[in-house]
Design a protein around this motif. Structure first.
Motif, PDB file in Angstrom:
ATOM      1  N   PHE A 114      -3.032  49.381 -30.352  1.00 46.18           N
ATOM      2  CA  PHE A 114      -4.461  49.573 -30.092  1.00 46.18           C
ATOM      3  C   PHE A 114      -4.668  50.692 -29.078  1.00 46.18           C
ATOM      4  CE2 PHE A 114      -8.513  48.773 -28.050  1.00 46.18           C
ATOM      5  CZ  PHE A 114      -9.337  48.447 -29.117  1.00 46.18           C
ATOM      6  N   ARG A 115      -3.867  50.688 -28.004  1.00 41.87           N
ATOM      7  CA  ARG A 115      -3.998  51.737 -26.990  1.00 41.87           C
ATOM      8  C   ARG A 115      -3.715  53.116 -27.582  1.00 41.87           C
ATOM      9  NH1 ARG A 115      -3.493  51.812 -21.623  1.00 41.87           N
ATOM     10  NH2 ARG A 115      -5.153  50.271 -21.806  1.00 41.87           N
ATOM     11  N   ALA A 116      -2.705  53.187 -28.446  1.00 36.06           N
ATOM     12  CA  ALA A 116      -2.369  54.476 -29.063  1.00 36.06           C
ATOM     13  C   ALA A 116      -3.511  54.986 -29.932  1.00 36.06           C
ATOM     14  CB  ALA A 116      -1.089  54.345 -29.884  1.00 36.06           C
ATOM     15  N   GLU A 117      -4.191  54.078 -30.646  1.00 33.78           N
ATOM     16  CA  GLU A 117      -5.268  54.480 -31.548  1.00 33.78           C
ATOM     17  C   GLU A 117      -6.591  54.660 -30.826  1.00 33.78           C
ATOM     18  OE1 GLU A 117      -5.598  51.993 -34.981  1.00 33.78           O
ATOM     19  OE2 GLU A 117      -3.453  52.066 -35.439  1.00 33.78           O
ATOM     20  N   HIS A 118      -6.774  53.960 -29.697  1.00 35.77           N
ATOM     21  CA  HIS A 118      -8.060  54.018 -28.984  1.00 35.77           C
ATOM     22  C   HIS A 118      -7.807  54.211 -27.489  1.00 35.77           C
ATOM     23  CE1 HIS A 118      -9.787  52.605 -32.727  1.00 35.77           C
ATOM     24  NE2 HIS A 118      -8.995  51.546 -32.690  1.00 35.77           N
ATOM     25  N   PRO A 119      -7.329  55.380 -27.090  1.00 32.10           N
ATOM     26  CA  PRO A 119      -6.960  55.599 -25.687  1.00 32.10           C
ATOM     27  C   PRO A 119      -8.135  55.538 -24.717  1.00 32.10           C
ATOM     28  CG  PRO A 119      -6.890  57.661 -26.926  1.00 32.10           C
ATOM     29  CD  PRO A 119      -7.074  56.570 -27.928  1.00 32.10           C
ATOM     30  N   GLY A 120      -9.344  55.640 -25.231  1.00 31.33           N
ATOM     31  CA  GLY A 120     -10.514  55.595 -24.356  1.00 31.33           C
ATOM     32  C   GLY A 120     -10.938  54.197 -23.968  1.00 31.33           C
ATOM     33  N   VAL A 121     -10.295  53.172 -24.527  1.00 27.88           N
ATOM     34  CA  VAL A 121     -10.663  51.777 -24.223  1.00 27.88           C
ATOM     35  C   VAL A 121      -9.738  51.242 -23.138  1.00 27.88           C
ATOM     36  CG1 VAL A 121     -10.880  49.433 -25.137  1.00 27.88           C
ATOM     37  CG2 VAL A 121     -11.524  51.396 -26.556  1.00 27.88           C
ATOM     38  N   ASP A 122     -10.335  50.674 -22.115  1.00 24.99           N
ATOM     39  CA  ASP A 122      -9.581  50.068 -21.018  1.00 24.99           C
ATOM     40  C   ASP A 122      -9.288  48.614 -21.369  1.00 24.99           C
ATOM     41  OD1 ASP A 122      -8.434  49.445 -18.589  1.00 24.99           O
ATOM     42  OD2 ASP A 122     -10.355  49.264 -17.527  1.00 24.99           O
ATOM     43  N   LEU A 123      -8.017  48.268 -21.505  1.00 20.89           N
ATOM     44  CA  LEU A 123      -7.620  46.896 -21.830  1.00 20.89           C
ATOM     45  C   LEU A 123      -7.260  46.157 -20.553  1.00 20.89           C
ATOM     46  CD1 LEU A 123      -5.303  47.510 -24.925  1.00 20.89           C
ATOM     47  CD2 LEU A 123      -7.694  46.761 -24.935  1.00 20.89           C
ATOM     48  N   ARG A 124      -7.842  44.970 -20.381  1.00 19.87           N
ATOM     49  CA  ARG A 124      -7.516  44.118 -19.236  1.00 19.87           C
ATOM     50  C   ARG A 124      -7.147  42.743 -19.766  1.00 19.87           C
ATOM     51  NH1 ARG A 124     -12.639  45.694 -15.301  1.00 19.87           N
ATOM     52  NH2 ARG A 124     -12.122  47.911 -15.091  1.00 19.87           N
ATOM     53  N   MET A 125      -5.991  42.251 -19.364  1.00 18.12           N
ATOM     54  CA  MET A 125      -5.511  40.979 -19.901  1.00 18.12           C
ATOM     55  C   MET A 125      -5.112  40.045 -18.767  1.00 18.12           C
ATOM     56  SD  MET A 125      -2.575  40.273 -22.787  1.00 18.12           S
ATOM     57  CE  MET A 125      -1.179  40.554 -21.716  1.00 18.12           C
ATOM     58  N   ARG A 126      -5.383  38.753 -18.971  1.00 10.78           N
ATOM     59  CA  ARG A 126      -4.943  37.749 -18.007  1.00 10.78           C
ATOM     60  C   ARG A 126      -4.475  36.516 -18.759  1.00 10.78           C
ATOM     61  NH1 ARG A 126     -10.878  35.916 -15.692  1.00 10.78           N
ATOM     62  NH2 ARG A 126     -11.033  33.945 -16.805  1.00 10.78           N
ATOM     63  N   ALA A 127      -3.471  35.855 -18.194  1.00 11.66           N
ATOM     64  CA  ALA A 127      -2.988  34.608 -18.769  1.00 11.66           C
ATOM     65  C   ALA A 127      -3.851  33.459 -18.276  1.00 11.66           C
ATOM     66  CB  ALA A 127      -1.531  34.380 -18.387  1.00 11.66           C
TER      67      ALA A 127
END
Length: 321
Positions: A114-127
């Protein structure tokens, strides 16, 4: 005039319960965050936070403002998404919640793609320290945009869940257990009486157990709020039985290790058994226990373009399996 920036700062402080951490997350100086909150409080005519040297907590007014502030921020993001889709290229932030173990989705690989295809999106993840129940609450409260969850039964009202996997829950016993039987094999087929890879069985060729057979055993299971625990608790309650959970393990992938070492029995999905060395698995009759895993969003909030793109990618991965 209320500024969107002030609402963003307010929501961040509310989520972090700390001005310093909020400033770090926003990548601004702490004095700027404090000034924005004071300006918002002056405009609304009421304090939004109770501040002490030990803690930052929402006031009643702050609690009332939080869902409306999140809805306003979401609406502003949707407007930006609409323009970005016309201009080409996704922007924005996707806040992702996940279980500690996600056995059926290569989440690092998925998010890397996803990051490779949409570099403008900031991904934030938490468990999720409180399991799927905690993730569900975070979705409903607007703290997350999407979450990978295991929810027993019907999803909570207000959530939309795409089920990715559903599989039966099996009983897992240490190889020397009384219900395993002297002639049983473990999952690696190590008994000389049976070819490698055959199913494990109990006494006299027994291949299954009921919940009543297991009710007096100590159990290893997930903590309350986790999908597996909720489903198994539901099964025992429906049968009018009470069991004892001796060990609570947040990572379902390690439950079998505790069983293997003689610390109890478990009812878990087959994928969580792992190699099965030193273990016996039996099917469970009469309970209809199933473990489900899916991706959830809040149905009251329309997903952003970035969230929709992520969900489409999850669907594509599911079809490839």
């Amino acid at each position: 005039m209320m500024e969107l920036r002030h609402l963003v700062y307010f929501v961040t402080v509310a989520e972090e319960r700390n001005f310093s951490r909020a400033a770090q997350r926003l990548r601004v100086v702490q004095s700027g965050v404090s000034a924005a909150i004071r300006a918002l409080e002056r405009e609304l005519g009421t304090p939004l936070f109770e501040r002490t040297s030990q803690r930052v907590a929402l006031t009643d007014a702050g609690t009332a403002l939080l869902p409306a502030a999140r809805a306003t921020i979401d609406a502003a993001q949707a407007a930006r998404d609409a323009v970005d889709e016309v201009r080409g290229g996704l922007r924005g932030t996707v806040r992702i919640g996940t279980l500690i173990s996600v056995g059926f989705v290569d989440l690092p690989g998925l998010l890397g793609q996803f990051r490779a295809e949409h570099p403008g999106v900031d991904l934030r993840m938490r468990a999720a320290p409180t399991g799927s129940a905690g993730l569900a609450r975070a979705l409903l409260d607007g703290e997350l945009d999407v979450a990978f969850v295991s929810l027993a039964g019907r999803p909570p009202a207000g959530l939309s869940v795409r089920v990715l996997v559903a599989e039966p829950i099996v009983a897992v016993l240490p190889a020397g257990h009384r219900l395993a039987g002297a002639g049983a094999t473990d999952l690696a087929g190590k008994s000389s009486r049976r070819p490698a890879g055959t199913a494990s069985v109990g006494p006299a060729g027994r291949a299954s157990v009921s919940l009543a057979d297991l009710v007096d055993e100590p159990f290893v299971d997930s903590p309350p709020g986790y999908g597996n625990r909720t489903e198994v608790d539901r099964g025992f309650a429906a049968a009018g039985l009470q069991r004892r959970v001796a060990l609570e393990v947040a990572d379902i992938a390690t439950v079998a290790d505790y069983v293997r070492n003689g610390l109890g029995v478990a009812l878990i999905p087959r994928f969580a058994v792992g190699s099965g060395d030193g273990l016996v698995t039996l099917s469970v009759t009469g309970a209809g226990l199933r473990w489900t895993f899916g991706v959830a969003t809040a149905s009251a909030r329309g997903p952003s373009a970035a969230v929709r793109a992520l969900l489409d990618m999850v669907d594509a991965h599911r079809l490839e399996r």
